[in-house]
Design an enzyme around this catalytic site. Structure first.
Site, mmCIF file in Angstrom:
data_model
loop_
_atom_site.group_PDB
_atom_site.id
_atom_site.type_symbol
_atom_site.label_atom_id
_atom_site.label_comp_id
_atom_site.label_asym_id
_atom_site.label_seq_id
_atom_site.Cartn_x
_atom_site.Cartn_y
_atom_site.Cartn_z
ATOM 1 N N GLU A 186 0.840 -1.200 0.000
ATOM 2 C CA GLU A 186 0.000 0.000 0.000
ATOM 3 C C GLU A 186 0.881 1.259 0.000
ATOM 4 O OE1 GLU A 186 -2.827 -0.721 3.161
ATOM 5 O OE2 GLU A 186 -3.342 -2.679 2.312
ATOM 6 N N HIS A 310 -4.008 3.495 4.875
ATOM 7 C CA HIS A 310 -3.955 2.251 4.107
ATOM 8 C C HIS A 310 -4.441 2.581 2.697
ATOM 9 C CE1 HIS A 310 -3.506 -0.972 7.297
ATOM 10 N NE2 HIS A 310 -3.701 0.107 8.037
ATOM 11 N N GLU A 380 -8.630 4.514 4.034
ATOM 12 C CA GLU A 380 -8.316 3.741 2.833
ATOM 13 C C GLU A 380 -8.246 4.756 1.704
ATOM 14 O OE1 GLU A 380 -7.546 0.647 2.733
ATOM 15 O OE2 GLU A 380 -8.503 -0.333 4.453
HETATM 16 O O1 0X9 Z 1 -7.978 -5.222 6.339
HETATM 17 C C1 0X9 Z 1 -7.350 -4.237 6.734
HETATM 18 O O2 0X9 Z 1 -6.433 -4.308 7.544
HETATM 19 C C2 0X9 Z 1 -7.716 -2.849 6.185
HETATM 20 N N1 0X9 Z 1 -7.960 -2.902 4.767
HETATM 21 S S1 0X9 Z 1 -6.710 -3.160 3.759
HETATM 22 O O3 0X9 Z 1 -7.236 -3.321 2.422
HETATM 23 N N2 0X9 Z 1 -5.800 -1.872 3.743
HETATM 24 O O4 0X9 Z 1 -5.986 -4.271 4.206
HETATM 25 C C3 0X9 Z 1 -8.975 -2.361 6.829
HETATM 26 C C4 0X9 Z 1 -8.888 -2.283 8.296
HETATM 27 C C5 0X9 Z 1 -10.173 -1.827 8.853
HETATM 28 N N3 0X9 Z 1 -10.335 -2.397 10.125
HETATM 29 C C6 0X9 Z 1 -11.205 -3.380 10.398
HETATM 30 N N4 0X9 Z 1 -12.157 -3.700 9.575
HETATM 31 N N5 0X9 Z 1 -11.041 -3.941 11.555
HETATM 32 ZN ZN ZN Z 2 -3.927 -2.003 4.492
#
Ligand code: 0X9
Ligand code: ZN
Length: 443
Positions: A186, A310, A380
């Site tokens: 990322e 992210h 994001e």
């Molecule tokens: O999955 C993740 O860690 C994050 N998205 S990514 O595509 N950058 O990997 C989102 C994290 C959001 N947090 C939760 N849903 N707990």
């Molecule tokens: Zn991420």
């Protein structure tokens, strides 16, 4: 930037099985080069071998080098060079060979870097250089320090912007931290905090920015996972790598750092299988990178706001991420929603509770809010979808994404004195002056 020359290593290794004209001067047929020389499949950064040059006026020295376990690859008048594992190097020294130079494979075969078309992105060393130059440019305002080491021993660099305190010195001013690259692929999530830090320095004389620099303690840690980032660009091509570079017991690589924080660790949305991209790690904070962030945060009770960048999807997420329940503190929830909504208006991103994306336990923001009461957001960044470039949206995305994120960053820095006031105060930090950074203007 230079493409990685790992291919050279592979060429050199594959050449080992063939008769090699470089060794034609041998009188006997004893092969000079070990047939079992280790292949160079491991990432260069993880490869413990060194590139060693020894003085070799004649065959006797070459033979001694080979007998010590060095796989010779290069001969020139008076010298021989090749790959040496640490014990082979020690044996060569013990055998009395004169060692001219010892360098890592990375030093010998080139840097690990982005593909040419994405050369504007920063690798670990370029990031460090940018931070150093910022600190040199405004020493009264900027300091730089390492918050710890990565799995492979790289420094995790932080840059701090505030007046009157530097490095590790404590501050009572309200603090905020911007984090990037928990996830290796990322890369925009490193560029945005880096450019924000530069932006604040470039515009330090604008009255509103000067006020923030005077009254707030602002930290940027743009690359939490430098090992993973470096692997992701190894060979001048992308590897779609997400995790860090920990060696797991089953031989797989990497822990998902955004599943390794302790709040809710081991619950849903985080894998037990080390081979998975969302592997939570063997225990909460098992990883040096997440531990370094923990130590950093715990050492600074003045931190009130955290933003973890992210990519991608253009979302503004607030806790909880590990559960669909709303956070229990209704006033804080109102503030979170007001802040996310305001920043959504600034960016065009979509605001929502993290779990609305999916439930995932062990992320940075649930820990920072749940354990420390820090108002924590996951952004994001661009693009919106896989079809617009996904994790690799190209160099043009850097400026546009940075520009879109200036106002939310200033807004959060301003609110760090009392984030709860966002729930009741409609007047937001509005004065975003014309940016001097790279000649761009604020949207
Ligand atoms: O999955 C993740 O860690 C994050 N998205 S990514 O595509 N950058 O990997 C989102 C994290 C959001 N947090 C939760 N849903 N707990
Ligand atoms: Zn991420």
């Amino acid at each position: 930037m230079k493409p990685l020359a790992a291919a050279l290593i592979l060429c050199a290794a594959s050449a080992l099985a063939l008769p090699d004209p470089r060794f034609d001067d041998q009188s006997d047929k004893t092969p000079l080069v070990r047939k079992d020389a280790p292949p160079a499949a491991a990432p260069v950064e993880m490869d413990p071998r060194m590139w060693v040059e020894v003085e070799a006026p004649g065959k006797a020295e070459r033979q001694a080098a080979v007998d010590a376990g060095i796989s010779l690859e290069e001969l020139a008048p008076g010298m021989a060079a090749g790959f040496a594992a640490p014990r082979a190097l020690a044996r060569a020294k013990a055998a009395g060979l004169k060692i001219r130079s010892v360098v890592t494979l990375r030093q010998r075969f080139g840097s690990l870097d982005f593909p040419e078309k994405d050369a504007l992105y920063h690798n670990d060393q370029e990031l460090k250089a940018e931070m150093l130059s910022l600190a040199a440019r405004a020493p009264d305002l900027v300091s730089m320090f390492s918050i710890g080491k990565s799995t492979l021993g790289k420094d995790l660099w932080a840059v701090r912007l505030t007046r009157g305190a530097a490095g590790d010195q404590p501050s009572a001013k309200p603090g905020i931290v911007f984090l990037g690259a928990h996830h290796a692929r990322e890369h925009l999530s490193t560029e945005v905090p880096l450019l924000l830090a530069k932006y604040l320095v470039d515009n330090r004389d604008q009255p509103e920015i000067a006020r923030l620099l005077e009254s707030r303690d602002i930290y940027f840690i743009p690359m939490v996972n430098p090992d993973g980032v470096e692997y992701d660009v190894e060979g001048g091509r992308y590897h779609m790598h997400r995790k860090n570079m920990a060696k797991n017991g089953d031989g797989s690589t990497g822990v998902d750092l955004n599943r390794n924080y302790s709040w809710g660790w081991g619950g849903g949305g985080a894998s037990l299988d080390p081979d998975d991209d969302t592997y939570r790690g063997p225990s909460p904070f098992s990883e040096p990178e997440s531990r370094a962030v923990k130590t950093f945060v715990e050492g600074r009770p003045n931190l009130k706001v955290l933003l973890s960048y992210h990519t991608f999807s253009e979302l503004i997420l607030y806790p909880w991420g590990g559960s669909d329940d709303p956070i229990p503190d209704a006033k804080a929830l109102a503030a979170f929603k007001a802040m996310a909504g305001e920043m959504a208006r600034m960016t065009g991103y979509t605001p929502e509770q993290s779990s609305a994306l999916y439930i995932a336990t062990g992320d940075t923001c649930d820990w920072a809010w749940g354990k420390k009461g820090i108002f924590s957001f996951t952004f994001e960044l661009t693009p919106k979808s896989m079809w617009n470039g996904g994790f690799y949206p190209g160099a043009n995305a850097i400026q546009t994404t940075f520009q879109a994120n200036i106002r939310p960053a200033l807004y959060l820095i301003d609110l760090a004195d009392d984030p709860r006031r966002a729930a009741t105060q409609t007047k937001v930090f509005a004065a975003a002056p014309a940016s001097k950074s790279q000649g761009e203007t604020i949207p």
